[in-house]
Write a protein that holds these residues in place. Structure first.
Motif, short mmCIF file in Angstrom:
data_model
loop_
_atom_site.label_atom_id
_atom_site.label_comp_id
_atom_site.label_asym_id
_atom_site.label_seq_id
_atom_site.Cartn_x
_atom_site.Cartn_y
_atom_site.Cartn_z
N ALA A 13 9.97 8.15 -1.33
CA ALA A 13 10.47 8.03 0.04
C ALA A 13 11.36 6.79 0.12
CB ALA A 13 9.30 7.90 1.02
N PRO A 14 12.23 6.74 1.10
CA PRO A 14 13.06 5.54 1.27
C PRO A 14 12.23 4.35 1.73
CG PRO A 14 13.59 7.20 2.95
CD PRO A 14 12.56 7.80 2.05
N ILE A 15 12.63 3.18 1.32
CA ILE A 15 11.85 1.98 1.63
C ILE A 15 11.70 1.76 3.12
CG2 ILE A 15 13.75 0.30 1.54
CD1 ILE A 15 11.58 -1.41 -0.17
N GLU A 16 12.71 2.12 3.92
CA GLU A 16 12.62 1.93 5.36
C GLU A 16 11.49 2.78 5.97
OE1 GLU A 16 16.51 0.87 3.82
OE2 GLU A 16 15.45 2.78 3.74
N LYS A 17 11.31 3.99 5.47
CA LYS A 17 10.24 4.86 5.97
C LYS A 17 8.87 4.33 5.55
CE LYS A 17 8.55 9.62 5.82
NZ LYS A 17 8.73 10.96 5.24
N VAL A 18 8.76 3.89 4.31
CA VAL A 18 7.49 3.33 3.81
C VAL A 18 7.14 2.07 4.59
CG1 VAL A 18 6.34 2.33 1.81
CG2 VAL A 18 7.76 4.37 1.53
N ALA A 20 8.15 1.12 7.58
CA ALA A 20 7.82 1.44 8.98
C ALA A 20 6.37 1.89 9.12
CB ALA A 20 8.77 2.51 9.52
N TYR A 21 5.89 2.66 8.15
CA TYR A 21 4.50 3.12 8.19
C TYR A 21 3.53 1.95 8.00
CZ TYR A 21 0.23 5.66 7.31
OH TYR A 21 -1.06 6.11 7.39
N PHE A 22 3.76 1.15 6.97
CA PHE A 22 2.80 0.11 6.62
C PHE A 22 2.85 -1.11 7.54
CE2 PHE A 22 2.58 2.70 2.88
CZ PHE A 22 1.22 2.72 2.66
N CYS A 23 3.93 -1.29 8.28
CA CYS A 23 3.97 -2.44 9.19
C CYS A 23 3.43 -2.09 10.57
CB CYS A 23 5.36 -3.06 9.26
SG CYS A 23 6.55 -2.16 10.22
N VAL A 75 5.55 -12.38 6.11
CA VAL A 75 6.24 -11.10 6.21
C VAL A 75 7.68 -11.30 5.77
CG1 VAL A 75 7.04 -9.25 7.74
CG2 VAL A 75 4.86 -10.38 8.21
N ARG A 76 8.14 -10.45 4.90
CA ARG A 76 9.57 -10.33 4.59
C ARG A 76 9.88 -8.84 4.66
NH1 ARG A 76 11.83 -13.70 0.06
NH2 ARG A 76 11.71 -15.23 1.72
N GLU A 77 10.64 -8.45 5.69
CA GLU A 77 10.89 -7.04 5.99
C GLU A 77 11.38 -6.27 4.76
OE1 GLU A 77 13.15 -4.22 9.22
OE2 GLU A 77 12.95 -6.36 9.62
N ASN A 78 10.78 -5.10 4.56
CA ASN A 78 11.08 -4.18 3.45
C ASN A 78 10.76 -4.76 2.08
OD1 ASN A 78 11.99 -2.13 5.18
ND2 ASN A 78 14.07 -2.91 5.15
N GLU A 79 10.05 -5.89 2.03
CA GLU A 79 9.70 -6.49 0.74
C GLU A 79 8.20 -6.72 0.58
OE1 GLU A 79 12.00 -9.83 -0.65
OE2 GLU A 79 13.78 -9.08 0.41
N VAL A 102 12.81 1.53 -6.19
CA VAL A 102 12.96 1.93 -7.60
C VAL A 102 13.66 3.29 -7.59
CG1 VAL A 102 10.92 0.64 -8.40
CG2 VAL A 102 10.65 3.00 -7.62
N PRO A 103 14.18 3.74 -8.73
CA PRO A 103 14.92 5.01 -8.74
C PRO A 103 14.14 6.19 -8.14
CG PRO A 103 15.31 3.85 -10.78
CD PRO A 103 14.26 3.06 -10.03
N ALA A 104 12.83 6.24 -8.32
CA ALA A 104 12.03 7.36 -7.81
C ALA A 104 11.62 7.20 -6.34
CB ALA A 104 10.78 7.54 -8.67
N GLY A 105 11.92 6.04 -5.73
CA GLY A 105 11.54 5.80 -4.34
C GLY A 105 11.14 4.36 -4.11
N VAL A 106 9.84 4.14 -3.87
CA VAL A 106 9.33 2.80 -3.59
C VAL A 106 8.10 2.55 -4.46
CG1 VAL A 106 8.30 1.27 -1.86
CG2 VAL A 106 10.14 2.83 -1.20
N LYS A 107 8.12 1.44 -5.16
CA LYS A 107 6.91 0.99 -5.88
C LYS A 107 6.15 0.08 -4.91
CE LYS A 107 5.59 -2.06 -9.61
NZ LYS A 107 6.12 -2.83 -10.73
#
Length: 153
Positions: A13-18, A20-23, A75-79, A102-107
């Motif tokens: 999934a894109p990092i922005e979606k991941v 948004a869920y975890f924050c 907190v560092r957004e998206n990191e 990462v190439p497959a999405g988000v680690k």
């Protein structure tokens, strides 16, 4: 004794979606085993921010509900973000959540540093029960995250 738990998972999934869920603290209930009867009491009604205090009630041992007060310390957004226990079942709890494109999405990486309560007795209880319980919680979380985001092919 200082203990560690380390988990990594690739989410397609894109990092922005991941992120948004975890924050969103309310989503923690969905990725926590139902037998823990997880409940946010206060502080979880807004998107995560540095300095946020979230109060939970959770059942680690059947029939015994515990207060758990955590602070979102960094907190560092998206990191990454870090939650630290202020009041709760552990003598010390420091949980780093990191997210890397990462190439497959988000680690996604969870790294927990914790100290069991009650000194030497706590170390024994950790060896025979706490460590296995934490692994079970993170195993459940891994599977729920696969259900939510999918599995890398």
């Amino acid at each position: 004794m200082i203990n560690y738990l380390h988990r990594e998972q690739i989410l397609p999934a894109p990092i922005e979606k991941v992120w948004a869920y975890f924050c969103d603290p309310k989503n923690l209930d969905e990725i926590t085993p139902p037998d823990m009867k997880f409940e946010i009491v206060s502080g979880g009604d807004v998107k995560m921010y540095e300095g946020q205090i979230v109060e939970y009630r959770v059942e680690f041992v059947r029939g015994l509900r515990s207060l758990w007060l955590t602070e979102i310390a960094h907190v560092r957004e998206n990191e990454y973000f870090v939650d630290e226990q202020r009041v709760g079942p552990y003598r010390f709890w420091y949980h780093e959540h990191s997210f890397e494109s990462v190439p497959a999405g988000v680690k996604m990486t969870d790294h927990v540093t914790y100290v069991a309560p009650f000194g030497l007795i706590g170390d024994v209880v950790n060896a025979v029960w706490i460590r296995q319980r934490l692994n079970g919680i993170f195993d459940f979380r891994y599977q729920k995250i696969v259900e939510l985001f999918g599995r890398v092919k």
